[in-house]
Motif scaffolding. Structure first.
Motif, PDB file in Angstrom:
ATOM      1  N   LEU A  49     -13.511 -26.504 -13.904  1.00 58.62           N
ATOM      2  CA  LEU A  49     -12.919 -26.699 -15.080  1.00 58.62           C
ATOM      3  C   LEU A  49     -11.330 -27.188 -14.867  1.00 58.62           C
ATOM      4  O   LEU A  49     -11.045 -28.350 -15.328  1.00 58.62           O
ATOM      5  CB  LEU A  49     -12.842 -25.633 -16.088  1.00 58.62           C
ATOM      6  CG  LEU A  49     -12.336 -26.110 -17.457  1.00 58.62           C
ATOM      7  CD1 LEU A  49     -12.896 -27.233 -18.414  1.00 58.62           C
ATOM      8  CD2 LEU A  49     -12.229 -24.782 -18.538  1.00 58.62           C
TER       9      LEU A  49
ATOM     10  N   GLU B  71     -13.598 -33.306 -24.055  1.00 62.02           N
ATOM     11  CA  GLU B  71     -14.570 -32.086 -23.574  1.00 62.02           C
ATOM     12  C   GLU B  71     -13.844 -31.401 -22.901  1.00 62.02           C
ATOM     13  O   GLU B  71     -13.715 -30.140 -23.120  1.00 62.02           O
ATOM     14  CB  GLU B  71     -15.908 -32.666 -23.099  1.00 62.02           C
ATOM     15  CG  GLU B  71     -16.757 -33.654 -23.897  1.00 62.02           C
ATOM     16  CD  GLU B  71     -18.037 -34.100 -23.052  1.00 62.02           C
ATOM     17  OE1 GLU B  71     -18.286 -33.660 -22.007  1.00 62.02           O
ATOM     18  OE2 GLU B  71     -18.770 -34.958 -23.615  1.00 62.02           O
ATOM     19  N   THR B  72     -13.284 -31.615 -21.845  1.00 60.62           N
ATOM     20  CA  THR B  72     -12.415 -30.837 -21.006  1.00 60.62           C
ATOM     21  C   THR B  72     -11.607 -30.257 -21.504  1.00 60.62           C
ATOM     22  O   THR B  72     -11.093 -28.974 -21.550  1.00 60.62           O
ATOM     23  CB  THR B  72     -11.973 -31.577 -19.682  1.00 60.62           C
ATOM     24  OG1 THR B  72     -13.175 -32.049 -18.862  1.00 60.62           O
ATOM     25  CG2 THR B  72     -11.166 -30.817 -18.709  1.00 60.62           C
TER      26      THR B  72
ATOM     27  N   GLU C  80     -10.879 -29.514 -24.824  1.00 64.51           N
ATOM     28  CA  GLU C  80     -11.492 -28.486 -25.619  1.00 64.51           C
ATOM     29  C   GLU C  80     -11.760 -27.267 -24.846  1.00 64.51           C
ATOM     30  O   GLU C  80     -11.340 -26.183 -25.327  1.00 64.51           O
ATOM     31  CB  GLU C  80     -12.709 -29.267 -26.407  1.00 64.51           C
ATOM     32  CG  GLU C  80     -13.133 -28.052 -27.201  1.00 64.51           C
ATOM     33  CD  GLU C  80     -14.235 -28.639 -28.151  1.00 64.51           C
ATOM     34  OE1 GLU C  80     -15.142 -27.861 -28.697  1.00 64.51           O
ATOM     35  OE2 GLU C  80     -14.808 -29.949 -28.120  1.00 64.51           O
ATOM     36  N   ASP C  81     -12.424 -27.197 -23.773  1.00 68.01           N
ATOM     37  CA  ASP C  81     -12.872 -26.120 -23.099  1.00 68.01           C
ATOM     38  C   ASP C  81     -11.650 -25.462 -22.368  1.00 68.01           C
ATOM     39  O   ASP C  81     -11.419 -24.265 -22.794  1.00 68.01           O
ATOM     40  CB  ASP C  81     -13.628 -26.538 -21.905  1.00 68.01           C
ATOM     41  CG  ASP C  81     -15.168 -27.093 -22.248  1.00 68.01           C
ATOM     42  OD1 ASP C  81     -15.349 -26.633 -23.551  1.00 68.01           O
ATOM     43  OD2 ASP C  81     -16.033 -27.547 -21.498  1.00 68.01           O
ATOM     44  N   VAL C  82     -10.600 -25.971 -21.890  1.00 70.56           N
ATOM     45  CA  VAL C  82      -9.376 -25.518 -21.590  1.00 70.56           C
ATOM     46  C   VAL C  82      -8.733 -24.866 -22.815  1.00 70.56           C
ATOM     47  O   VAL C  82      -8.121 -23.705 -22.656  1.00 70.56           O
ATOM     48  CB  VAL C  82      -8.490 -26.418 -20.720  1.00 70.56           C
ATOM     49  CG1 VAL C  82      -7.230 -25.774 -20.836  1.00 70.56           C
ATOM     50  CG2 VAL C  82      -9.027 -26.954 -19.439  1.00 70.56           C
ATOM     51  N   GLU C  83      -8.610 -25.520 -23.976  1.00 73.98           N
ATOM     52  CA  GLU C  83      -8.071 -24.814 -25.008  1.00 73.98           C
ATOM     53  C   GLU C  83      -8.599 -23.498 -25.547  1.00 73.98           C
ATOM     54  O   GLU C  83      -7.838 -22.672 -26.017  1.00 73.98           O
ATOM     55  CB  GLU C  83      -7.804 -25.855 -26.258  1.00 73.98           C
ATOM     56  CG  GLU C  83      -6.681 -26.878 -25.913  1.00 73.98           C
ATOM     57  CD  GLU C  83      -6.933 -27.990 -26.980  1.00 73.98           C
ATOM     58  OE1 GLU C  83      -7.809 -28.164 -27.697  1.00 73.98           O
ATOM     59  OE2 GLU C  83      -5.695 -28.726 -27.085  1.00 73.98           O
ATOM     60  N   LEU C  84     -10.000 -23.450 -25.475  1.00 81.42           N
ATOM     61  CA  LEU C  84     -10.429 -22.322 -25.718  1.00 81.42           C
ATOM     62  C   LEU C  84     -10.362 -21.059 -24.852  1.00 81.42           C
ATOM     63  O   LEU C  84     -10.390 -20.091 -24.968  1.00 81.42           O
ATOM     64  CB  LEU C  84     -12.198 -22.636 -25.727  1.00 81.42           C
ATOM     65  CG  LEU C  84     -12.473 -23.611 -26.897  1.00 81.42           C
ATOM     66  CD1 LEU C  84     -14.185 -23.815 -26.619  1.00 81.42           C
ATOM     67  CD2 LEU C  84     -12.550 -22.639 -27.895  1.00 81.42           C
ATOM     68  N   LEU C  85     -10.053 -21.419 -23.660  1.00 87.47           N
ATOM     69  CA  LEU C  85      -9.743 -20.423 -22.544  1.00 87.47           C
ATOM     70  C   LEU C  85      -8.258 -20.040 -22.549  1.00 87.47           C
ATOM     71  O   LEU C  85      -8.060 -18.900 -22.039  1.00 87.47           O
ATOM     72  CB  LEU C  85     -10.007 -21.238 -21.334  1.00 87.47           C
ATOM     73  CG  LEU C  85     -10.043 -20.171 -19.835  1.00 87.47           C
ATOM     74  CD1 LEU C  85     -10.994 -19.263 -19.951  1.00 87.47           C
ATOM     75  CD2 LEU C  85     -10.339 -21.114 -18.532  1.00 87.47           C
ATOM     76  N   THR C  86      -7.379 -20.930 -23.111  1.00 85.85           N
ATOM     77  CA  THR C  86      -6.094 -20.450 -23.225  1.00 85.85           C
ATOM     78  C   THR C  86      -5.628 -18.936 -23.466  1.00 85.85           C
ATOM     79  O   THR C  86      -4.706 -18.542 -22.974  1.00 85.85           O
ATOM     80  CB  THR C  86      -5.132 -21.722 -23.851  1.00 85.85           C
ATOM     81  OG1 THR C  86      -5.542 -22.886 -23.463  1.00 85.85           O
ATOM     82  CG2 THR C  86      -3.707 -21.333 -23.835  1.00 85.85           C
TER      83      THR C  86
ATOM     84  N   GLU D  95     -16.831 -21.559 -12.225  1.00 86.06           N
ATOM     85  CA  GLU D  95     -17.072 -22.497 -13.387  1.00 86.06           C
ATOM     86  C   GLU D  95     -15.438 -22.779 -13.904  1.00 86.06           C
ATOM     87  O   GLU D  95     -15.259 -23.954 -14.137  1.00 86.06           O
ATOM     88  CB  GLU D  95     -17.427 -21.775 -14.571  1.00 86.06           C
ATOM     89  CG  GLU D  95     -17.748 -22.373 -15.986  1.00 86.06           C
ATOM     90  CD  GLU D  95     -18.414 -21.760 -17.042  1.00 86.06           C
ATOM     91  OE1 GLU D  95     -18.009 -20.951 -17.610  1.00 86.06           O
ATOM     92  OE2 GLU D  95     -19.659 -22.075 -17.013  1.00 86.06           O
ATOM     93  N   THR D  96     -14.726 -21.815 -13.813  1.00 88.94           N
ATOM     94  CA  THR D  96     -13.301 -22.165 -14.345  1.00 88.94           C
ATOM     95  C   THR D  96     -12.570 -22.905 -13.193  1.00 88.94           C
ATOM     96  O   THR D  96     -11.741 -23.761 -13.693  1.00 88.94           O
ATOM     97  CB  THR D  96     -12.556 -20.916 -14.757  1.00 88.94           C
ATOM     98  OG1 THR D  96     -12.521 -19.968 -13.759  1.00 88.94           O
ATOM     99  CG2 THR D  96     -13.155 -20.225 -15.900  1.00 88.94           C
TER     100      THR D  96
END
Length: 438
Positions: free
Chosen positions: A107, A421-422, A424-430, A103-104
């Motif tokens: 991403l 969307e991408t 946002e997902d990366v920032e949540l994973l940071t 998944e990552t």
């Protein structure tokens, strides 16, 4: 009825003759270029075409080809700094082991491919874990990709042993071997992370499928010393001794080569991928690009990953490739503008064994093309469009991108994927990424 006609552009074809049309355009039908001509000769086709684009104020050129990248490593942009390659890699691998899964990886690949496509890259050779996810990411944004099974002797992110790596490589060919948007490959990491017998196993798979074979080679002096100490031969001699070098072999970096090693590349037809930004930032050195070109070695361009260059800017790579070697050699004509531009267009296509389909604007080829804005202050006056592309163009000048005739970037925005969307997902994973090396 023709699908698309572009007129009134400065057409830089990047064909073998270096053809430039000052006021021209082309016709596209069924995803391929049907005709290239002066604008005046396209009026009749434009009158009945499904879509017409006025290219006034633009350079029309083939899509860029990045022949060495690790797009999913965009997740780690700026995470590891001020280290040479070997200790840098140890930290990178620690972060990858903590963060990466299918998944990552997808991403990070979407993030990296979006950056590339927005800057005009329509095809990329990408080496990373979970290659099927890499293909899905490329399709999500709308670009072509060359990738495939990874060979790496340690367990790595996937935890595979040799049998698992072989199975993954074979499965990739079953799934994507006939895809028009995929150039299948087998990609062992390097001679210092893959044993000789495993390198040969990887090449046997590539040869059996008539596919590409790509690996890191001669990137640093430490790598040269390591391989010479282990096997009694330098990296290129080692790869040649193992029978791994031919016209379908793509070698990333090739920084530290002697004259004989350059001759080996020329004799075998292997490609050397110049990654100037990564080589500068990791203090790896200066590849002998003028000498390779003079010897007849095919030299192409790559960005490497955003973790080693902090972005995936092929225009920066182009400008560095055209300028660095002038300073190193003290010869102002060390690399010509035409040679530099070919590195990321026609030569890149030839390296991927796809020169009949991409890399130049010619009738019959896939309509992978870019419109570059030349109406900006830094773009005027323009005496020579090739000089402008090599020395003045920025990635933000790319406004429209087409892959197989489909517009995948319109006015600097992706058409297939909402990149917000991408992001946002990366920032949540940071935060988790930052903690992985703490």
């Amino acid at each position: 009825m023709t699908d698309l006609v572009i007129t009134n552009a400065t057409v830089v074809t990047c064909d073998a003759m270096g053809t430039v049309i000052a006021d021209g355009g082309l016709m596209v039908d069924n995803g391929r270029i049907e005709r290239i001509a002066l604008s005046a000769d396209l009026e009749a086709a434009a009158a009945s075409a499904r879509r017409v684009i006025d290219g006034t104020g633009y350079i029309l050129m083939p899509g860029l080809i990045n022949t060495h990248c690790h797009a999913a490593d965009s997740l780690f942009r700026g995470l590891v700094e001020d280290l040479p390659l070997e200790p840098w890699l140890q930290t990178v691998w620690k972060a990858e082991g903590a963060i990466l899964n299918p998944e990552t990886c997808r991403l990070g690949s979407v993030l990296g491919f979006a950056e590339l496509l927005l800057s005009g890259v329509t095809t990329v050779m990408d080496m990373f874990w979970y290659p099927s996810e890499t293909v899905k990411a490329a399709r999500q944004v709308g670009m072509r990709v060359s990738t495939g099974g990874i060979f790496f002797d340690p367990p790595g992110v996937t935890g595979h042993d040799l049998e698992g790596r072989i199975a993954e490589a074979e499965q990739f060919f079953e799934e994507f071997g006939a895809a028009e948007d995929v150039f299948p490959a087998v990609l062992p990491h390097g001679a210092y992370t893959v044993a000789p017998e495993n390198l040969k196993a990887a090449k046997e798979i590539a040869d059996r499928h008539g596919a590409l074979f790509s690996t890191h080679a001669a990137e640093t002096r430490a790598e040269q010393a390591d391989i010479t100490g282990r096997y009694g031969r330098s990296v290129i001699r080692h790869l040649d001794h193992l029978g791994l070098l031919d016209e379908r072999t793509v070698l990333a970096h090739c920084v530290h080569l002697d004259d004989e090693e350059i001759d080996i590349l020329a004799r075998t037809g292997a490609t050397a991928v110049h990654n100037p930004m990564s080589n500068l930032k990791l203090a790896s050195g200066f590849a002998r690009v003028p000498e390779m070109l003079a010897a007849g070695v095919r030299v192409t361009l790559g960005t490497d990953g955003a973790i080693s260059g902090n972005d995936l800017d092929m225009w920066m790579a182009l400008r560095l490739a055209a300028t660095l070697h002038k300073a190193v050699s003290a010869k102002a004509d060390a690399v010509s503008t035409a040679q530099a531009l070919a590195m990321m267009t026609s030569a890149g296509a030839a390296a991927l064994n796809a020169g009949d389909r991409i890399g130049s604007l010619e009738p019959g080829k896939l309509a992978d093309m870019v419109l570059v804005d030349v109406k900006r202050p830094h773009a005027v006056p323009m005496f020579d469009p090739i000089t402008h592309l090599v020395y003045s163009t920025a990635k933000s000048d790319v406004r429209h991108v087409f892959v197989g005739g489909e517009q995948v970037v319109r006015d600097g925005v992706l058409t297939r994927h909402a990149i917000e969307e991408t992001i946002e997902d990366v920032e949540l994973l940071t935060p988790k990424i930052a903690a992985s090396i703490a």
